[in-house]
Motif scaffolding. Sequence first.
Motif, PDB file in Angstrom:
ATOM      1  N   ASN A   2       0.803  -1.218   0.000  1.00  0.00           N
ATOM      2  CA  ASN A   2       0.000   0.000   0.000  1.00  0.00           C
ATOM      3  C   ASN A   2       0.834   1.264   0.000  1.00  0.00           C
ATOM      4  OD1 ASN A   2       0.908  -0.172   2.579  1.00  0.00           O
ATOM      5  ND2 ASN A   2      -1.086  -0.512   3.492  1.00  0.00           N
ATOM      6  N   SER A   3       2.142   1.130  -0.158  1.00  0.00           N
ATOM      7  CA  SER A   3       2.941   2.339  -0.279  1.00  0.00           C
ATOM      8  C   SER A   3       4.138   2.073  -1.177  1.00  0.00           C
ATOM      9  CB  SER A   3       3.411   2.838   1.077  1.00  0.00           C
ATOM     10  OG  SER A   3       4.488   2.066   1.549  1.00  0.00           O
ATOM     11  N   TYR A   4       4.592   3.129  -1.780  1.00  0.00           N
ATOM     12  CA  TYR A   4       5.743   3.037  -2.663  1.00  0.00           C
ATOM     13  C   TYR A   4       6.975   2.576  -1.896  1.00  0.00           C
ATOM     14  CZ  TYR A   4       9.338   4.462  -5.947  1.00  0.00           C
ATOM     15  OH  TYR A   4      10.413   4.478  -6.787  1.00  0.00           O
ATOM     16  N   GLU A   5       7.138   3.052  -0.667  1.00  0.00           N
ATOM     17  CA  GLU A   5       8.298   2.679   0.137  1.00  0.00           C
ATOM     18  C   GLU A   5       8.318   1.179   0.433  1.00  0.00           C
ATOM     19  OE1 GLU A   5       6.258   5.306   1.011  1.00  0.00           O
ATOM     20  OE2 GLU A   5       7.615   6.828   0.221  1.00  0.00           O
ATOM     21  N   GLU A   6       7.157   0.611   0.751  1.00  0.00           N
ATOM     22  CA  GLU A   6       7.071  -0.825   1.011  1.00  0.00           C
ATOM     23  C   GLU A   6       7.420  -1.617  -0.239  1.00  0.00           C
ATOM     24  OE1 GLU A   6       3.221  -1.812   2.498  1.00  0.00           O
ATOM     25  OE2 GLU A   6       3.379  -0.472   4.195  1.00  0.00           O
ATOM     26  N   LEU A   7       6.913  -1.160  -1.369  1.00  0.00           N
ATOM     27  CA  LEU A   7       7.184  -1.832  -2.630  1.00  0.00           C
ATOM     28  C   LEU A   7       8.664  -1.742  -2.969  1.00  0.00           C
ATOM     29  CD1 LEU A   7       5.810  -3.306  -4.980  1.00  0.00           C
ATOM     30  CD2 LEU A   7       5.555  -1.093  -6.099  1.00  0.00           C
ATOM     31  N   ASP A   8       9.255  -0.596  -2.753  1.00  0.00           N
ATOM     32  CA  ASP A   8      10.676  -0.383  -3.022  1.00  0.00           C
ATOM     33  C   ASP A   8      11.529  -1.334  -2.190  1.00  0.00           C
ATOM     34  OD1 ASP A   8      12.922   0.792  -4.141  1.00  0.00           O
ATOM     35  OD2 ASP A   8      12.982   2.420  -2.682  1.00  0.00           O
ATOM     36  N   LYS A   9      11.145  -1.576  -0.948  1.00  0.00           N
ATOM     37  CA  LYS A   9      11.880  -2.484  -0.067  1.00  0.00           C
ATOM     38  C   LYS A   9      11.690  -3.947  -0.472  1.00  0.00           C
ATOM     39  CE  LYS A   9      11.632   0.500   3.988  1.00  0.00           C
ATOM     40  NZ  LYS A   9      11.015   0.648   5.315  1.00  0.00           N
ATOM     41  N   ALA A  10      10.506  -4.273  -0.998  1.00  0.00           N
ATOM     42  CA  ALA A  10      10.162  -5.662  -1.295  1.00  0.00           C
ATOM     43  C   ALA A  10      10.760  -6.165  -2.608  1.00  0.00           C
ATOM     44  CB  ALA A  10       8.648  -5.826  -1.334  1.00  0.00           C
ATOM     45  N   LEU A  11      10.986  -5.261  -3.550  1.00  0.00           N
ATOM     46  CA  LEU A  11      11.446  -5.682  -4.872  1.00  0.00           C
ATOM     47  C   LEU A  11      12.931  -5.426  -5.062  1.00  0.00           C
ATOM     48  CD1 LEU A  11       8.593  -4.304  -7.151  1.00  0.00           C
ATOM     49  CD2 LEU A  11       8.841  -6.589  -6.227  1.00  0.00           C
ATOM     50  N   SER A  12      13.552  -6.281  -5.856  1.00  0.00           N
ATOM     51  CA  SER A  12      14.941  -6.035  -6.219  1.00  0.00           C
ATOM     52  C   SER A  12      14.994  -4.812  -7.135  1.00  0.00           C
ATOM     53  CB  SER A  12      15.515  -7.250  -6.948  1.00  0.00           C
ATOM     54  OG  SER A  12      14.876  -7.407  -8.206  1.00  0.00           O
ATOM     55  N   LEU A  13      16.161  -4.225  -7.227  1.00  0.00           N
ATOM     56  CA  LEU A  13      16.331  -3.038  -8.068  1.00  0.00           C
ATOM     57  C   LEU A  13      15.956  -3.333  -9.524  1.00  0.00           C
ATOM     58  CD1 LEU A  13      17.228  -0.113  -8.264  1.00  0.00           C
ATOM     59  CD2 LEU A  13      19.579  -0.932  -8.581  1.00  0.00           C
ATOM     60  N   GLU A  14      16.344  -4.508 -10.014  1.00  0.00           N
ATOM     61  CA  GLU A  14      16.047  -4.871 -11.396  1.00  0.00           C
ATOM     62  C   GLU A  14      14.542  -5.013 -11.621  1.00  0.00           C
ATOM     63  OE1 GLU A  14      18.209  -6.676  -9.490  1.00  0.00           O
ATOM     64  OE2 GLU A  14      20.076  -5.857 -10.308  1.00  0.00           O
ATOM     65  N   ALA A  23       5.644   2.290 -16.010  1.00  0.00           N
ATOM     66  CA  ALA A  23       4.773   3.329 -15.472  1.00  0.00           C
ATOM     67  C   ALA A  23       5.274   4.729 -15.804  1.00  0.00           C
ATOM     68  CB  ALA A  23       4.663   3.173 -13.959  1.00  0.00           C
ATOM     69  N   ASP A  24       6.307   4.815 -16.630  1.00  0.00           N
ATOM     70  CA  ASP A  24       6.887   6.115 -16.999  1.00  0.00           C
ATOM     71  C   ASP A  24       7.226   6.969 -15.777  1.00  0.00           C
ATOM     72  OD1 ASP A  24       6.766   5.605 -19.767  1.00  0.00           O
ATOM     73  OD2 ASP A  24       4.678   6.268 -19.843  1.00  0.00           O
ATOM     74  N   GLY A  25       7.718   6.303 -14.721  1.00  0.00           N
ATOM     75  CA  GLY A  25       8.147   7.014 -13.522  1.00  0.00           C
ATOM     76  C   GLY A  25       7.050   7.363 -12.539  1.00  0.00           C
ATOM     77  N   ASP A  26       5.800   7.036 -12.863  1.00  0.00           N
ATOM     78  CA  ASP A  26       4.660   7.340 -11.984  1.00  0.00           C
ATOM     79  C   ASP A  26       4.600   6.300 -10.872  1.00  0.00           C
ATOM     80  OD1 ASP A  26       2.205   7.686 -10.745  1.00  0.00           O
ATOM     81  OD2 ASP A  26       1.077   7.871 -12.606  1.00  0.00           O
ATOM     82  N   ARG A  27       4.950   6.714  -9.673  1.00  0.00           N
ATOM     83  CA  ARG A  27       5.047   5.779  -8.550  1.00  0.00           C
ATOM     84  C   ARG A  27       3.698   5.184  -8.153  1.00  0.00           C
ATOM     85  NH1 ARG A  27      10.303   6.375  -6.501  1.00  0.00           N
ATOM     86  NH2 ARG A  27      11.347   8.224  -7.279  1.00  0.00           N
ATOM     87  N   GLU A  28       2.632   5.923  -8.273  1.00  0.00           N
ATOM     88  CA  GLU A  28       1.296   5.378  -7.992  1.00  0.00           C
ATOM     89  C   GLU A  28       0.964   4.272  -8.988  1.00  0.00           C
ATOM     90  OE1 GLU A  28      -0.985   6.030  -5.540  1.00  0.00           O
ATOM     91  OE2 GLU A  28       0.598   7.208  -4.600  1.00  0.00           O
ATOM     92  N   ARG A  29       1.335   4.487 -10.235  1.00  0.00           N
ATOM     93  CA  ARG A  29       1.081   3.487 -11.286  1.00  0.00           C
ATOM     94  C   ARG A  29       1.921   2.239 -11.043  1.00  0.00           C
ATOM     95  NH1 ARG A  29      -2.450   1.129 -14.166  1.00  0.00           N
ATOM     96  NH2 ARG A  29      -1.830   0.604 -16.267  1.00  0.00           N
ATOM     97  N   VAL A  30       3.126   2.405 -10.512  1.00  0.00           N
ATOM     98  CA  VAL A  30       3.968   1.255 -10.176  1.00  0.00           C
ATOM     99  C   VAL A  30       3.227   0.338  -9.212  1.00  0.00           C
ATOM    100  CG1 VAL A  30       6.060   0.539  -8.948  1.00  0.00           C
ATOM    101  CG2 VAL A  30       6.182   2.371 -10.637  1.00  0.00           C
ATOM    102  N   ILE A  31       2.624   0.918  -8.196  1.00  0.00           N
ATOM    103  CA  ILE A  31       1.876   0.131  -7.210  1.00  0.00           C
ATOM    104  C   ILE A  31       0.689  -0.559  -7.876  1.00  0.00           C
ATOM    105  CG2 ILE A  31       0.466   0.274  -5.112  1.00  0.00           C
ATOM    106  CD1 ILE A  31       2.357   2.567  -4.231  1.00  0.00           C
ATOM    107  N   GLU A  32      -0.020   0.154  -8.737  1.00  0.00           N
ATOM    108  CA  GLU A  32      -1.156  -0.438  -9.450  1.00  0.00           C
ATOM    109  C   GLU A  32      -0.718  -1.608 -10.321  1.00  0.00           C
ATOM    110  OE1 GLU A  32      -2.974   2.669 -11.708  1.00  0.00           O
ATOM    111  OE2 GLU A  32      -3.571   3.798  -9.928  1.00  0.00           O
ATOM    112  N   LEU A  33       0.369  -1.423 -11.074  1.00  0.00           N
ATOM    113  CA  LEU A  33       0.853  -2.483 -11.956  1.00  0.00           C
ATOM    114  C   LEU A  33       1.318  -3.703 -11.167  1.00  0.00           C
ATOM    115  CD1 LEU A  33       2.885  -0.408 -14.570  1.00  0.00           C
ATOM    116  CD2 LEU A  33       0.739  -1.624 -14.973  1.00  0.00           C
ATOM    117  N   TYR A  34       2.043  -3.464 -10.079  1.00  0.00           N
ATOM    118  CA  TYR A  34       2.525  -4.580  -9.275  1.00  0.00           C
ATOM    119  C   TYR A  34       1.353  -5.339  -8.643  1.00  0.00           C
ATOM    120  CZ  TYR A  34       5.252  -7.357  -6.078  1.00  0.00           C
ATOM    121  OH  TYR A  34       5.802  -8.422  -5.403  1.00  0.00           O
ATOM    122  N   SER A  35       0.377  -4.605  -8.155  1.00  0.00           N
ATOM    123  CA  SER A  35      -0.799  -5.238  -7.545  1.00  0.00           C
ATOM    124  C   SER A  35      -1.585  -6.041  -8.573  1.00  0.00           C
ATOM    125  CB  SER A  35      -1.702  -4.179  -6.919  1.00  0.00           C
ATOM    126  OG  SER A  35      -1.029  -3.521  -5.878  1.00  0.00           O
TER     127      SER A  35
END
Length: 67
Positions: A2-14, A23-35
Amino acid sequence: MNSYEELDKALSLERFACYLDMADGDRERVIELYSLNTALSEALWDLRKRYVNVLKLTGWLSLAALA
């Protein structure tokens, strides 16, 4: 997630970079795509388990092993 920070910690850099690119850099979209990817993966895994159960019940799975 539910947050970009949690997702950043959970995923590898690659892996994270892949979603960030899509997501063209859109952090909210990153969460949507991952979910969405997680939900789709869970649904496909459930479908696979059901398919295997049907194959077992009908005997097709044991016949395939003999081929």
